[in-house]
Every structure is written in C-alpha cells, then in structure tokens.
Design a protein around this motif. Structure first.
Motif, short mmCIF file in Angstrom:
data_model
loop_
_atom_site.label_atom_id
_atom_site.label_comp_id
_atom_site.label_asym_id
_atom_site.label_seq_id
_atom_site.Cartn_x
_atom_site.Cartn_y
_atom_site.Cartn_z
N THR A 72 0.83 -1.20 0.00
CA THR A 72 0.00 0.00 0.00
C THR A 72 0.87 1.26 0.00
N VAL B 5 3.79 3.36 -5.44
CA VAL B 5 3.18 3.83 -6.69
C VAL B 5 4.26 4.12 -7.72
N VAL C 87 2.20 -6.16 -9.78
CA VAL C 87 1.63 -5.16 -8.87
C VAL C 87 0.85 -5.92 -7.81
N ALA D 138 0.39 0.18 -6.83
CA ALA D 138 -0.34 0.81 -7.92
C ALA D 138 0.61 1.27 -9.01
N VAL E 127 -1.59 -8.18 -11.84
CA VAL E 127 -2.12 -7.27 -10.83
C VAL E 127 -2.94 -8.12 -9.87
N SER F 263 -4.69 -3.48 -5.05
CA SER F 263 -3.70 -3.40 -6.14
C SER F 263 -4.40 -2.88 -7.39
N ALA F 264 -3.73 -1.97 -8.13
CA ALA F 264 -4.44 -1.33 -9.22
C ALA F 264 -3.48 -0.87 -10.32
N THR G 193 -4.04 1.98 -13.39
CA THR G 193 -4.95 2.99 -13.90
C THR G 193 -4.31 3.69 -15.08
#
Length: 351
Positions: free
Chosen positions: A181, A184, A204, A209, A223, A228-229, A231
């Motif tokens: 968390t 990024v 990921v 992220a 992912v 977890s993302a 975008t």
C-alpha cells in the motif's frame, strides 16, 4: 568519509574503494558541467549517502567496465542525490559491470534519465530497489535496456517518470515489482514492455499501484490482491496486450484495472491473453474519451477469460475485429459478469 557537515568538491570521482557521506549538511559536489562520479569503474566501488547528506553531479555511473562491481546506498530522511543539471543528467545502474542501487528510508533521488542494465553481459543482473523512498526521473527510466535487471518499489516508495520502458532491446530481460500500500509507479507519458522482443515482467501486488498515460504490453503483467491497481489516465489512451509480440495480463484476487480501452492482439503475428479472475476483481473501460472498446483480436490471436466472480465492464466489445486466415479469437465468461453498458454493443466475429 565525509561527515559533520563538510563539503567535498571535485571535478570527477573514480571510486574503486568506499566513500561515505553522512549527516545533515555533509555533501559531495561534482562541480564540472560534464563531470560526475563512477562507482566501480574497473574494480569494486561502494558509495553511501546517508542521514541527511547530499550528492550533486552531472552523472552517476555504477559498474562501468567488464568485471567491475558498484554498490550505491542512499538512505535516510533528508538525504538527496541530484544529477539533474549539466550535460548528461543521468544515472546508469550497470554498463558492463555488476551494479546495485538502493534508495531507502525517505531518501530522494532526482535525475533526468536512468538506465538499469545498459548493456547485455552474460550472467550479470543489475538491481534497483526503492524502499520507502522517492525516485524522480524527468524523462526516461529504462529497466533492462540491453541486459538483465530487476527493480523493486516497496513499502510506500514512489517512482515518477515521463517514459518507462521494461526490457528495451532484443535479448534484454527486465522485471518491475510494485508491492505494498502506497507504493506507486507513475509514467506520465506511457509504459512500454518488451520492446523489440525483450522479456518484460510487471507485478503489482498487496495494494501497490501503477498509473500511466498508456500501456503497451508485449510482456507479462500481473495485478493481484485487494487494493492493487493499474490505472490508465490518458483521456484517449489505453492498454494494448500483445501489440507486435506476445502479451499477457492477469488481474486477480480483488485487484482493479481501469482504462479507456483494452486492445488484445493488435498487429499480425501478435498474441494476447487476458485473464480476469476472483471475487472483487474488476476491469473497467467505461472512462475517458471512448468509454467503450475492448477489442478481442485485431490482426493477432486473442483470448479473454472472465472467471470466478470477477466483473468486466465496458460499453462496447468486439471479438475478432478483422478477418485473419487461420486465427480464432476466444471469449470465455465463467461464473463471472460481463456488463456491456452504454451503447450495449457486443459483437462476436466482427469481420
């Protein structure tokens, strides 16, 4: 050693030993506009910048010539390395030697370009680890330019770059793991994987992220895990899985992917495979300018599987967009949800 607030100025440093800069106000400054520091030029070099110290240079080269070893550790709140002025404005983690760069514990590194594993050298793996720290790259970050490289972003660390490439040349092997968390990676102009036939992997996990303007995937992307993302933020950009080579995308175990479009198997001879699986797992293309398209097979061979309570939402989907002799594209929805909203157009075998 440079401690207790002292400043060491030099035109160029060739480090075949051990250099330590530690403590607030302690600094190493390379003053030539085309000069920098090489850690491990022909032998073994070590550089530590810690506890609020600073390094400024035009370039930082780690592991320069064949047989060399270079290790750089940048650690601690207030610690900074800046190669963002002068002619080269570059950090190279491994030319023909073996190189390791660790950025940790709230340290900040700023450069205009970074190459990890610049050349191919048999048996050598160069490493980049950003651990609860910050790496800012103004233009290009390449993980495995010609050689083999592993990069890790963990424990709330961040990387921001303009262009990100993983495995840039044929024969290169590159991996990037974004874990935890708050971890990024942002590529403001796009992420390219497996360019010219290199072997690229992106994972990921655990709430990590990736944010990118676009993604061109001729490698393997996973992912996985709640939070977890990936975008894609470009208003007219999206994800292509299998552009000219073979691409794989797996979204699993509660992870999320959001994009304007998803193209699978773009060019002739390409292969694209997408698996979306697990309760709480979502892929959504109802955003941005197009707000629609998932293309399962343009001129390549494509497979899309949505399974085990996952949810895929789009406005339009085409399966087998163009006619290509001998190519069969597949869509499998298995104990899952495919929600075609908006124009409500699902086309099986478009041409």
């Amino acid at each position: 050693n440079n401690t207790a607030g002292a400043t060491w100025q030099a035109g160029y440093i060739d480090d075949e030993g051990t250099i330590t800069a530690s403590g607030a106000g302690s600094a190493i400054a390379i003053v030539g506009a085309t000069d920098g520091i090489t850690v491990g030029n022909t032998g073994t070099g070590n550089l530590t910048v810690a506890a609020g110290a600073a390094l400024t240079a035009d370039f930082l080269n780690i592991g320069q010539l064949a047989g060399s070893h270079g290790t750089v550790d940048i650690t601690g709140a207030g610690t900074s390395v800046n190669t963002n002025s002068g002619l080269y404005q570059n950090i190279a983690v491994g030319f023909d030697g073996t190189a390791s760069l660790t950025i940790a514990d709230h340290a900040v590194v700023t450069t205009n370009n970074m190459d990890v594993a610049f050349h191919y050298d048999a048996g050598i793996t160069d490493t980049l680890d950003v651990n609860n720290a910050t790496l800012n790259v103004g233009q290009y970050l390449t993980i495995a330019d010609g050689g083999t490289a592993n990069a890790t972003v963990e424990n709330g660390a961040t990387i921001t770059t303009n262009f990100l490439t993983i495995a840039n040349q044929a024969g290169s092997t590159g991996s990037l793991a974004v874990d935890g968390t708050g971890s990024v990676v942002t590529a403001t102009s796009g992420l390219t994987m497996g360019y010219s036939g290199g072997s690229a992997t992106l994972a990921v996990t655990n709430g990590g992220a990736v944010v990118s303007n676009s993604i061109l995937d001729d490698g393997t992307i996973t992912v996985s895990g709640t939070g977890s993302a990936i975008t894609v933020v470009g208003a007219s950009s999206g994800i292509t899985v299998g552009n000219a080579g073979t691409g794989n995308l797996t979204v699993a175990a509660g992870a999320t992917v959001t994009s304007v479009f998803l193209n699978i198997a773009q060019l002739a001879g390409s292969t694209g495979t997408v698996d979306i699986t697990g309760a709480g797992t979502t892929l959504n293309t109802v955003v941005g300018q197009y707000q629609n398209t998932i293309g399962v097979g343009f001129d390549g061979t494509a497979s899309l599987t949505v399974a085990d309570q996952a949810v895929l939402t789009t406005a339009n989907m085409d399966v087998a967009v163009f006619h290509d002799a001998g190519v069969t594209d597949t869509l499998d929805v298995n104990d899952a949800t495919l929600d075609v909203v908006g124009q409500n157009l699902l086309t099986i075998a478009d041409a």
